[in-house]
Design a protein around this motif. Sequence first.
Motif, PDB file in Angstrom:
ATOM      1  N   TRP A  92       0.829  -1.187   0.000  1.00  0.00           N
ATOM      2  CA  TRP A  92       0.000   0.000   0.000  1.00  0.00           C
ATOM      3  C   TRP A  92       0.877   1.255   0.000  1.00  0.00           C
ATOM      4  N   GLU A  94       0.999   3.797   1.947  1.00  0.00           N
ATOM      5  CA  GLU A  94       1.576   4.174   3.239  1.00  0.00           C
ATOM      6  C   GLU A  94       2.821   3.356   3.573  1.00  0.00           C
ATOM      7  N   GLU A 321      -9.324   3.498   7.242  1.00  0.00           N
ATOM      8  CA  GLU A 321      -8.317   2.447   7.123  1.00  0.00           C
ATOM      9  C   GLU A 321      -8.202   1.941   5.693  1.00  0.00           C
ATOM     10  N   HIS A 324      -5.400   3.210   3.394  1.00  0.00           N
ATOM     11  CA  HIS A 324      -4.020   2.746   3.575  1.00  0.00           C
ATOM     12  C   HIS A 324      -3.029   3.888   3.364  1.00  0.00           C
ATOM     13  N   ASN A 407       1.265  -6.696   0.785  1.00  0.00           N
ATOM     14  CA  ASN A 407      -0.113  -6.597   1.232  1.00  0.00           C
ATOM     15  C   ASN A 407      -1.089  -7.338   0.330  1.00  0.00           C
TER      16      ASN A 407
END
Length: 446
Positions: A92, A94, A321, A324, A407
Amino acid sequence: MSRARLRPVLLLLLAVSLGRAAAKPPGSRGGLGGRKRLLLISFDGFRWDYDQDVDTPNLDQLVRDGVKAKYITPPMLTMTSPSHFTTITGRWVEDHEVVHNMMFNTKTNQKVPHKETLRRSEWWDNGVLPLWITAQNQGLKTASFYYPGGGANYSGQAVNRVVVEESGYPDDNETEWRQNIDTVLDWFSQEDFDLVTLYYGEPDNVGHARGPDHSDRKAIIRQIDRTVGYLRDAMGRRGLDSDLNVIITSDHGMTTVKKRPLVDEIVLNKYLNLLKLASFEILDYGGFGILTPRPGREQEVLEALAKAPNLTVYRKEDMPESFHLARSRRLPPVVVVADLGFNLNSRFIVYVNKGDHGFHNGEMDMKMIFRAFGPDFKKNFLSEPFDSVHVYPLMCRLLDIRAEPNNGSLEQTSDMLIATHGGGARTSLTSLMMVTAFVVIPTLIL
C-alpha cells in the motif's frame, strides 16, 4: 537380471530422481516444467470500460485466449507514480511512501514534476523492494522500459536494464510503440531476460486533454488495440507464445472534470487564507490535495476546509483504514479529496484539463483494466474484480520466486492460473511421470 532383483534398483532411481527434482532451484528454465518469462504492460489511464464503446478486435480476442477481470481497483492514491509502485511492490502507499506524482519536500517547498523524478532514487527508495530487485536477487534478469520507478536505485542496486521516459517526449507515436515492443521482445528472445515491464503514457494524456468521452480518446484506444495485435504477432515471430506470460493493466481510470458554467469550481482560498495558515501545499493537482498547516493552526485549517463544498478534508491519522495512507511518514498532516469530477484550485482557477483522476478509488471511473494471457493462464476466463495490490503475488508466482513482504494475496488471482502452474511443482510432476514410465516399461519387457 531377474524382475525381482531389478525392481529395487528402479525404485532407488525413482527416489534419487525425485530428490533431484525437488532440490532443483525453483523455477529453473528448460524442459516441460521450466520457468516462463513475464511481460507486464501498463497503459496509463486505461479506464476499465474504455474498450466498450470502441471496436477492439485484438482486446476481444484476448478475452477468448486468456483472462479478463471485470475491473481492478487502484490504491488510494489514484495517481500514476503511487499506483504503479503499488503494482510492482505489492505494498500500500503508506508502506512504499511514493505518496504523489510530484516529488516534494515540505520543509524546503521543493516540488519536482513526475517525469523529473524518474531517476531520483531518494523519492522511490524507501525500504520496500520492487519486483525487479527481488527477482534479480534470486538469479533472474530484469528490465524496465519507461515503467515508473525503474530508473531508481534500491539500496544501491539498479535494475539490470533501464530505459527512462524523457520529459516532454510525445507519448502517442504508434511507430515507436511498435519499436518498443520489438525491443523488449528481443530482450526475451535474444538476451534471455525473465521479467520486463513496459509503460505507455496513453490513454492518460488524451483523457486529460480532451476528456474521457472525446473521439480522440476512442482513437487512442483503437491504437492500443492495434498495438496489442502487433504484440501478439511479434511474439509469434519470435517463438515466444509458449514461453512468455503477459499481463496488461493500468494505474487508474479517468473522469470528466466539472466546470463552469455548469458547476461552481472549488477555490480553497475562498474558505481560508492559505498564505497565512499553510506552510506547504500541493492543491492545484486534480482531485487530491495535501497541505501542512502552520504551527498551531491545524484545527483552524480543518474547520475552514470543512465548510468548502464538494470535498472531504481529513486529518491524516483520521483517514479511513481502507485508504491505507494514515501511517505514511511522508504525507503532510492534512489531506483533501474532492468529490468525483471536482478539481481542486488553491487561490484561483488555473486548471485546464477536461478529464482527471486522483479521486476516491471506490469510484467506478477510477477503476482500470486487467488482461492476461500466456502458457500459465486459463483461456476464456472472467475474473471477479480485485485490488491492484494483488497483482504482485501473482507475478511472483508466475516467475516462481519468493515474494518480499507484501499486502497482496495470491488467493485473489489463483483461479485464473491453470491447475498445473508452478515452476517447481511442474518440474517435480514431469520428473515423476518420466521416471514412472521408466519403471513400468522395463518391468513389462523383462
